[in-house]
Design a protein around this motif. Structure first.
Motif, short mmCIF file in Angstrom:
data_model
loop_
_atom_site.label_atom_id
_atom_site.label_comp_id
_atom_site.label_asym_id
_atom_site.label_seq_id
_atom_site.Cartn_x
_atom_site.Cartn_y
_atom_site.Cartn_z
N PRO A 77 33.02 28.98 32.33
CA PRO A 77 32.45 29.80 33.42
C PRO A 77 32.75 29.25 34.80
N TYR A 78 32.68 27.93 34.95
CA TYR A 78 32.97 27.33 36.25
C TYR A 78 34.42 27.61 36.67
N MET A 79 35.34 27.46 35.73
CA MET A 79 36.75 27.69 36.05
C MET A 79 37.00 29.14 36.42
N LEU A 80 36.41 30.07 35.68
CA LEU A 80 36.61 31.49 35.96
C LEU A 80 36.07 31.86 37.34
N VAL A 81 34.89 31.37 37.66
CA VAL A 81 34.31 31.68 38.97
C VAL A 81 35.16 31.09 40.09
N GLN A 82 35.59 29.84 39.93
CA GLN A 82 36.43 29.21 40.95
C GLN A 82 37.71 29.99 41.18
N VAL A 83 38.37 30.36 40.09
CA VAL A 83 39.65 31.05 40.20
C VAL A 83 39.48 32.43 40.81
N LEU A 84 38.46 33.16 40.41
CA LEU A 84 38.26 34.51 40.94
C LEU A 84 37.96 34.47 42.44
N ILE A 85 37.13 33.53 42.86
CA ILE A 85 36.85 33.41 44.29
C ILE A 85 38.11 33.02 45.05
N PHE A 86 38.83 32.04 44.51
CA PHE A 86 40.05 31.59 45.16
C PHE A 86 41.09 32.70 45.23
N ALA A 87 41.30 33.40 44.11
CA ALA A 87 42.33 34.44 44.06
C ALA A 87 41.99 35.61 44.97
N SER A 88 40.73 35.97 45.05
CA SER A 88 40.34 37.11 45.89
C SER A 88 40.59 36.84 47.37
N ILE A 89 40.61 35.57 47.75
CA ILE A 89 40.86 35.21 49.15
C ILE A 89 42.34 34.96 49.40
N VAL A 90 42.96 34.16 48.54
CA VAL A 90 44.32 33.69 48.79
C VAL A 90 45.37 34.74 48.43
N TYR A 91 45.15 35.48 47.36
CA TYR A 91 46.18 36.42 46.89
C TYR A 91 46.59 37.42 47.97
N PRO A 92 45.65 38.13 48.59
CA PRO A 92 46.08 39.07 49.65
C PRO A 92 46.59 38.35 50.90
N MET A 93 46.09 37.14 51.16
CA MET A 93 46.53 36.41 52.34
C MET A 93 48.00 36.01 52.24
N ILE A 94 48.44 35.66 51.03
CA ILE A 94 49.84 35.29 50.84
C ILE A 94 50.74 36.50 51.05
N GLY A 95 50.23 37.68 50.74
CA GLY A 95 51.03 38.88 50.89
C GLY A 95 51.70 39.31 49.60
N GLU A 97 52.22 41.40 46.12
CA GLU A 97 52.09 42.83 45.85
C GLU A 97 50.72 43.13 45.25
N MET A 98 50.02 44.08 45.84
CA MET A 98 48.65 44.39 45.42
C MET A 98 48.65 45.35 44.24
N THR A 99 48.97 44.83 43.08
CA THR A 99 48.90 45.60 41.85
C THR A 99 48.03 44.85 40.85
N ALA A 100 47.43 45.60 39.94
CA ALA A 100 46.53 44.98 38.97
C ALA A 100 47.28 44.01 38.06
N VAL A 101 48.51 44.38 37.69
CA VAL A 101 49.28 43.54 36.76
C VAL A 101 49.61 42.20 37.40
N LYS A 102 50.09 42.23 38.62
CA LYS A 102 50.47 40.97 39.26
C LYS A 102 49.26 40.13 39.61
N PHE A 103 48.17 40.76 39.98
CA PHE A 103 46.94 40.00 40.23
C PHE A 103 46.45 39.35 38.94
#
Length: 245
Positions: A77-95, A97-103
């Motif tokens: 659970p700790y790993m999943l929460v950390q990754v989801l918070i991190f990905a939701s911030i960093v993924y769009p910031m990197i630029g 492609e905003m698709t479900a598959v790549k996310f």
């Protein structure tokens, strides 16, 4: 905030070789340094709980297998929460492609990365008599993972007699998976100094050695190394006892 906005625009406009390297640097930092920090924070906790295991095992409260499964499961659970918070911030910031598959691929590789770093930290604690030796052993191995991850030296630039270290390196698999899953299908032309313009995919294959034929293998290797570290953690915690009376 202006600097973050600048970085976002800069990374979105992949027109130069350096833009791809910038994304590679973000991926490298995300996978390696976050995993290393997670491992370092976890090790003191596992070392303290090992003492409790010795006591409860001697009292016949529970077996080593139950302890090992619980120790690994509680981290998920700790790993999943950390990754989801991190990905939701960093993924769009990197630029990316905003698709479900790549996310999904981004989150998957980050979770797998956290898992093997966490299990590796637990394994080193179970293998060594104290926290100091476990931390030193981890740091030594992380140096090799860092150097041969494919960021400091691309796979194609590593001497042929050292490439086995690259393929035996979980950190390299994570960088490979993250980069290829996000940019492996991009056909935009980028400027490469001293060479004709080439697509992002051609640059990944030619310079970094990231090819489609190894993508599924890299994913399977993540699962294999996680299973190996989990098995070794159980074996070491079961058969190695460093308790002093």
């Amino acid at each position: 905030m202006p600097q973050l906005a600048h970085n976002f625009v800069f990374l979105c406009n992949r027109k130069r070789e350096q833009d791809v390297f910038n994304i590679l640097g973000v991926v490298y930092g995300s996978a390696l340094f976050l995993g290393f920090m997670n491992c370092s924070i976890l090790q003191p906790v596992v070392a303290m709980e090992r003492v409790v295991l010795y006591r409860e095992k001697a009292a016949g409260m529970y077996c080593t297998l139950a302890y090992a499964i619980a120790q690994m499961a509680i981290e998920l659970p700790y790993m999943l929460v950390q990754v989801l918070i991190f990905a939701s911030i960093v993924y769009p910031m990197i630029g990316f492609e905003m698709t479900a598959v790549k996310f999904f691929w981004f989150v998957l590789y980050m979770v797998l990365s956290f898992m093997y770093y966490t299990l590796y930290g637990m394994m080193t604690v179970a293998l060594t008599p104290n926290l100091e030796i476990a931390a030193g052993l981890s740091f030594l191995i992380f140096i090799f993972w860092n150097v041969f991850s494919g960021f400091i030296i691309g796979r194609e630039l590593i001497p042929i007699w050292w490439r086995w270290v690259y393929w035996a390196n979980p950190a390299a698999w994570t960088v490979y998976g993250l980069m290829f899953s996000q940019l492996g299908d991009r056909t935009e032309l980028i400027r490469v100094p001293g060479q004709p313009d080439q697509t992002v995919r051609e640059f990944l294959e030619g310079y970094l050695g990231l090819e489609n034929r190894y993508f599924n293998l890299v994913t399977c290797l993540h699962l294999a190394i996680i299973a190996l570290f989990a098995f070794l953690f159980f074996i070491f915690i079961k058969h190695l006892k460093f308790q002093r009376r």
